[in-house]
Design a protein around this motif. Structure first.
Motif, mmCIF file in Angstrom:
data_model
loop_
_atom_site.group_PDB
_atom_site.id
_atom_site.type_symbol
_atom_site.label_atom_id
_atom_site.label_comp_id
_atom_site.label_asym_id
_atom_site.label_seq_id
_atom_site.Cartn_x
_atom_site.Cartn_y
_atom_site.Cartn_z
ATOM 1 N N ASP A 81 0.901 -1.112 -0.043
ATOM 2 C CA ASP A 81 0.056 0.145 0.032
ATOM 3 C C ASP A 81 0.798 1.221 0.059
ATOM 4 O O ASP A 81 2.028 1.342 0.171
ATOM 5 C CB ASP A 81 -1.062 0.010 1.240
ATOM 6 C CG ASP A 81 -2.039 0.921 1.088
ATOM 7 O OD1 ASP A 81 -2.321 1.594 0.100
ATOM 8 O OD2 ASP A 81 -2.945 0.945 1.979
ATOM 9 N N LYS A 82 0.247 2.293 -0.010
ATOM 10 C CA LYS A 82 1.217 3.728 -0.178
ATOM 11 C C LYS A 82 0.095 4.824 0.569
ATOM 12 O O LYS A 82 -1.122 4.766 0.435
ATOM 13 C CB LYS A 82 1.593 3.963 -1.584
ATOM 14 C CG LYS A 82 0.433 4.184 -2.499
ATOM 15 C CD LYS A 82 0.908 4.371 -3.730
ATOM 16 C CE LYS A 82 -0.127 4.765 -4.829
ATOM 17 N NZ LYS A 82 0.465 4.949 -6.134
ATOM 18 N N ILE A 83 0.849 5.816 0.895
ATOM 19 C CA ILE A 83 0.387 6.929 1.479
ATOM 20 C C ILE A 83 0.987 8.040 0.644
ATOM 21 O O ILE A 83 2.039 8.360 0.570
ATOM 22 C CB ILE A 83 0.623 7.257 3.078
ATOM 23 C CG1 ILE A 83 0.000 6.022 3.799
ATOM 24 C CG2 ILE A 83 -0.143 8.406 3.432
ATOM 25 C CD1 ILE A 83 0.723 5.983 5.258
ATOM 26 N N GLU A 84 0.179 8.897 0.110
ATOM 27 C CA GLU A 84 0.591 10.053 -0.482
ATOM 28 C C GLU A 84 1.284 11.108 0.457
ATOM 29 O O GLU A 84 0.607 11.312 1.657
ATOM 30 C CB GLU A 84 -0.317 11.088 -1.138
ATOM 31 C CG GLU A 84 -1.325 10.131 -2.404
ATOM 32 C CD GLU A 84 -0.257 9.802 -3.364
ATOM 33 O OE1 GLU A 84 0.807 10.861 -3.802
ATOM 34 O OE2 GLU A 84 -0.524 8.706 -4.243
ATOM 35 N N MET A 85 2.480 11.604 0.243
ATOM 36 C CA MET A 85 3.208 12.192 1.393
ATOM 37 C C MET A 85 3.054 13.726 1.167
ATOM 38 O O MET A 85 3.396 14.353 -0.068
ATOM 39 C CB MET A 85 4.684 11.782 1.275
ATOM 40 C CG MET A 85 5.419 12.344 2.400
ATOM 41 S SD MET A 85 6.832 11.361 2.480
ATOM 42 C CE MET A 85 7.877 11.981 1.251
ATOM 43 N N ASP A 86 2.620 14.509 2.267
ATOM 44 C CA ASP A 86 2.868 15.702 2.335
ATOM 45 C C ASP A 86 4.297 16.414 1.995
ATOM 46 O O ASP A 86 5.153 15.740 2.902
ATOM 47 C CB ASP A 86 2.164 16.610 3.523
ATOM 48 C CG ASP A 86 2.249 17.904 3.374
ATOM 49 O OD1 ASP A 86 2.971 18.696 3.014
ATOM 50 O OD2 ASP A 86 1.383 18.328 4.320
ATOM 51 N N PRO A 87 4.738 17.223 0.892
ATOM 52 C CA PRO A 87 5.909 17.574 0.848
ATOM 53 C C PRO A 87 6.557 18.258 1.866
ATOM 54 O O PRO A 87 7.808 18.459 2.355
ATOM 55 C CB PRO A 87 5.896 18.395 -0.471
ATOM 56 C CG PRO A 87 4.727 18.851 -0.483
ATOM 57 C CD PRO A 87 3.684 17.781 -0.095
ATOM 58 N N THR A 88 5.622 18.926 2.911
ATOM 59 C CA THR A 88 6.487 19.827 4.096
ATOM 60 C C THR A 88 6.542 18.723 5.205
ATOM 61 O O THR A 88 7.134 18.983 6.341
ATOM 62 C CB THR A 88 5.414 20.623 4.278
ATOM 63 O OG1 THR A 88 3.998 19.936 5.095
ATOM 64 C CG2 THR A 88 5.108 21.517 3.445
ATOM 65 N N LEU A 89 6.402 17.195 5.036
ATOM 66 C CA LEU A 89 6.181 16.451 6.105
ATOM 67 C C LEU A 89 7.558 16.134 6.608
ATOM 68 O O LEU A 89 8.503 15.426 5.793
ATOM 69 C CB LEU A 89 5.517 14.992 6.033
ATOM 70 C CG LEU A 89 5.421 13.968 7.210
ATOM 71 C CD1 LEU A 89 4.803 14.397 8.213
ATOM 72 C CD2 LEU A 89 4.991 12.786 6.375
ATOM 73 N N ASP A 90 8.159 15.917 7.772
ATOM 74 C CA ASP A 90 9.430 15.712 8.322
ATOM 75 C C ASP A 90 8.948 14.075 8.557
ATOM 76 O O ASP A 90 8.901 13.882 9.673
ATOM 77 C CB ASP A 90 10.131 16.379 9.616
ATOM 78 C CG ASP A 90 11.263 16.067 9.889
ATOM 79 O OD1 ASP A 90 11.835 14.717 9.709
ATOM 80 O OD2 ASP A 90 11.755 16.678 10.733
ATOM 81 N N ARG A 106 8.379 3.457 4.885
ATOM 82 C CA ARG A 106 9.559 3.991 4.405
ATOM 83 C C ARG A 106 9.228 4.945 3.175
ATOM 84 O O ARG A 106 8.219 5.009 2.492
ATOM 85 C CB ARG A 106 10.624 3.019 3.851
ATOM 86 C CG ARG A 106 10.229 2.109 2.527
ATOM 87 C CD ARG A 106 11.553 1.382 2.179
ATOM 88 N NE ARG A 106 12.471 2.219 1.672
ATOM 89 C CZ ARG A 106 12.405 2.635 0.314
ATOM 90 N NH1 ARG A 106 11.331 2.252 -0.284
ATOM 91 N NH2 ARG A 106 13.437 3.451 -0.085
ATOM 92 N N GLY A 107 9.952 6.091 3.008
ATOM 93 C CA GLY A 107 9.631 7.055 2.001
ATOM 94 C C GLY A 107 10.182 6.408 0.802
ATOM 95 O O GLY A 107 11.332 5.880 0.750
ATOM 96 N N THR A 160 0.250 12.052 11.416
ATOM 97 C CA THR A 160 0.664 13.341 10.515
ATOM 98 C C THR A 160 -0.471 14.256 10.510
ATOM 99 O O THR A 160 -0.269 15.523 10.492
ATOM 100 C CB THR A 160 0.928 12.779 9.083
ATOM 101 O OG1 THR A 160 -0.276 12.075 8.622
ATOM 102 C CG2 THR A 160 2.198 11.872 9.146
ATOM 103 N N ARG A 161 -1.802 14.017 10.553
ATOM 104 C CA ARG A 161 -2.670 14.819 10.624
ATOM 105 C C ARG A 161 -2.762 15.816 11.999
ATOM 106 O O ARG A 161 -2.897 17.084 11.757
ATOM 107 C CB ARG A 161 -3.947 14.574 10.502
ATOM 108 C CG ARG A 161 -4.624 13.671 9.116
ATOM 109 C CD ARG A 161 -5.802 12.937 9.086
ATOM 110 N NE ARG A 161 -6.089 12.747 7.839
ATOM 111 C CZ ARG A 161 -7.328 11.880 7.414
ATOM 112 N NH1 ARG A 161 -7.945 11.345 8.434
ATOM 113 N NH2 ARG A 161 -7.525 11.567 6.246
ATOM 114 N N ALA A 162 -2.571 15.290 12.918
ATOM 115 C CA ALA A 162 -2.068 15.960 14.166
ATOM 116 C C ALA A 162 -0.937 16.772 14.327
ATOM 117 O O ALA A 162 -1.062 17.833 14.645
ATOM 118 C CB ALA A 162 -1.951 14.883 15.514
#
Length: 462
Positions: A379-388, A423-424, A458-460
């Protein structure tokens, strides 16, 4: 897709704005950075290039060759070529490096520059960081008119590759010929169509080819997963063939289908090959953290050690060299056999699978039944580019205090009845979520639980 610059190379979609996609400007600056790195490293000023079947291939190849020549670097162009073919040609032609023009399993609108050193292996992490810094600086010097590089076409590279596979000490050519196997190949309209059939012919294997038009118009999503290979699976139900095989566009990943349309799968390609190799040349085995536990089970069967590496071919190779592995690879169908070269190679993978079948007398379905059965969910999760991402994964560790974990590459959680790895991606702006357990339902449950916690976290943070 945004332009991604990493130690895996430079990858993006064709067209759009410079700096945001793989445009001509980005191709030239990236190749120039590689050329500058090559010159500063003291390597021979000779680079081998080759491309898969993508429609953008001729343009990307021409820009790549011209840029290298403009830096005073000679170019050997293999034209249509598999990734392992280019890797081996770098060594046999005594080149200083190589560039493979392929976005692997990505759809046709993508392309990439995959960068090799003088050993025909992907450049190291440190070299990649150096190169990326050079590209960003733009501090490149080009050659004068009297020092431009040359361009030579190479029509022998593929046959040289096949010859090396046939000469491999564990490839039982005569046994395969005597078995009179038949194979169905899904070549996905790329260079598998010109590489796997001649190998089969020289092994005495009848080869029916699906999607054999070398135009890069992929007949389906080119990643060799069961959802994308329904045509091959259906053909294997009625073809009477001994083996179905699928490759990705640059032929470094190999997936297997058994008689009757049974999905053997990309994860069990490496397991099948290791089972054969360890019978004849015992030693350590290596795969990455996102690969099936079935490989460790096979190693244990032969009393050998299993080692896990970070995801990425360069990391698997590094670990293989460190432990002296006799076979290794990735669960995505990538076989790395150090007797041939340190690169994922579907040609040698297929030859070793056929050798296993020819000498053992079992069908591929029989062999699959002897291996521990696991099911994997990807599976995968679209990553917010600002996420650390590193910070988020560190917090995730704390949510599973009693679960054994590995954090050398993202976060892998080892539960008693399965595992989940986050993992990214090195090639896409996503977080990959892989999970494995005895059943697909349990794997999906584990993946869903961990994915849900990550999204909530990540939402939090956001």
């Amino acid at each position: 897709m945004p332009l991604i610059k990493s130690i895996s190379g430079f990858r993006g979609t064709i067209g759009g704005r410079a700096g945001e996609n793989l445009t001509p400007e980005d191709i030239v600056s990236s190749v120039a950075g590689y050329g500058d790195w090559l010159i500063r490293s003291g390597a021979r000023r000779l680079v081998v290039i080759g491309r898969d079947g993508r429609p953008s291939g001729p343009v990307v190849s021409a820009l790549t060759a011209a840029t290298l020549q403009s830096m005073g670097i000679d170019v050997i162009d293999c034209g249509f070529a598999t990734t392992p073919t280019v890797e081996m040609a770098v060594v046999s032609r005594k080149a200083g490096g190589g560039i493979i023009l392929s976005a692997s399993h990505n759809p046709k609108e993508y392309n990439a520059l995959k960068l090799l050193n003088d050993r025909g292996e992907f450049i190291s992490h440190d070299a990649g960081q150096d190169l990326i810094a050079t590209v960003r600086s733009g501090n490149i010097t080009y050659a004068g008119v009297d020092d431009l590089g040359t361009l030579t076409q190479d029509d022998r590279a593929l046959q040289d590759h096949i010859d090396a596979v046939l000469a491999h000490p564990l490839v039982r050519v005569e046994a395969i010929r005597a078995a009179k196997f038949s194979v169905v190949l899904d070549a996905v309209n790329s260079v598998g169509a010109i590489s796997i059939p001649p190998l089969c012919e020289q092994l005495g294997v009848a080869c029916q080819v699906m999607n054999a038009t070398l135009d890069g118009e992929f007949a389906h999503n080119p990643e060799p997963l069961p959802a994308n290979l329904t045509g091959l699976i259906e053909r294997m139900k009625t073809s009477g063939a001994d083996l179905g095989v699928a490759v990705d566009p640059d032929v470094d990943r190999l997936a297997l289908v058994g008689p009757g349309g049974r999905w053997i799968g990309e994860e069990y390609t490496l397991v099948t090959v290791a089972d054969y190799v360890l019978q004849h040349d015992p030693g350590p085995v290596v795969s990455n953290l996102s690969s099936s536990r079935a490989l460790a089970d096979v190693a244990r069967k032969y009393g050998q050690e299993y080692h896990a590496s970070k995801v990425g071919e360069v990391n698997v190779v590094e670990k293989m060299k460190e432990v002296g592995a006799t076979i290794g690879g990735e669960g995505n169908g990538g076989i790395i056999d150090p007797r041939l070269h340190y690169g994922r190679d579907s040609l040698v993978g297929l030859a070793l699978v056929l050798s296993h079948l020819a000498t053992g007398g079992a069908t591929i379905n029989d062999l699959r039944d002897t291996y521990t059965h696991y099911e994997m969910v990807k599976d995968k999760i679209e990553m917010d580019p600002t996420l650390d991402l590193a910070d988020a994964l560190s917090v995730m560790e704390g949510l599973f205090p009693d679960t054994p974990k590995t954090n050398i590459d993202g976060l892998k959680l080892d539960f008693p009845d399965g595992w989940v790895h986050l993992r990214g991606s090195n090639t896409e702006p996503i977080v990959r979520v892989y999970a494995e357990a005895d059943t697909r339902e349990r794997a999906a449950e584990l993946a869903g639980e961990v994915k849900g916690k990550f999204i909530e976290l990540t939402r939090a943070q956001g």
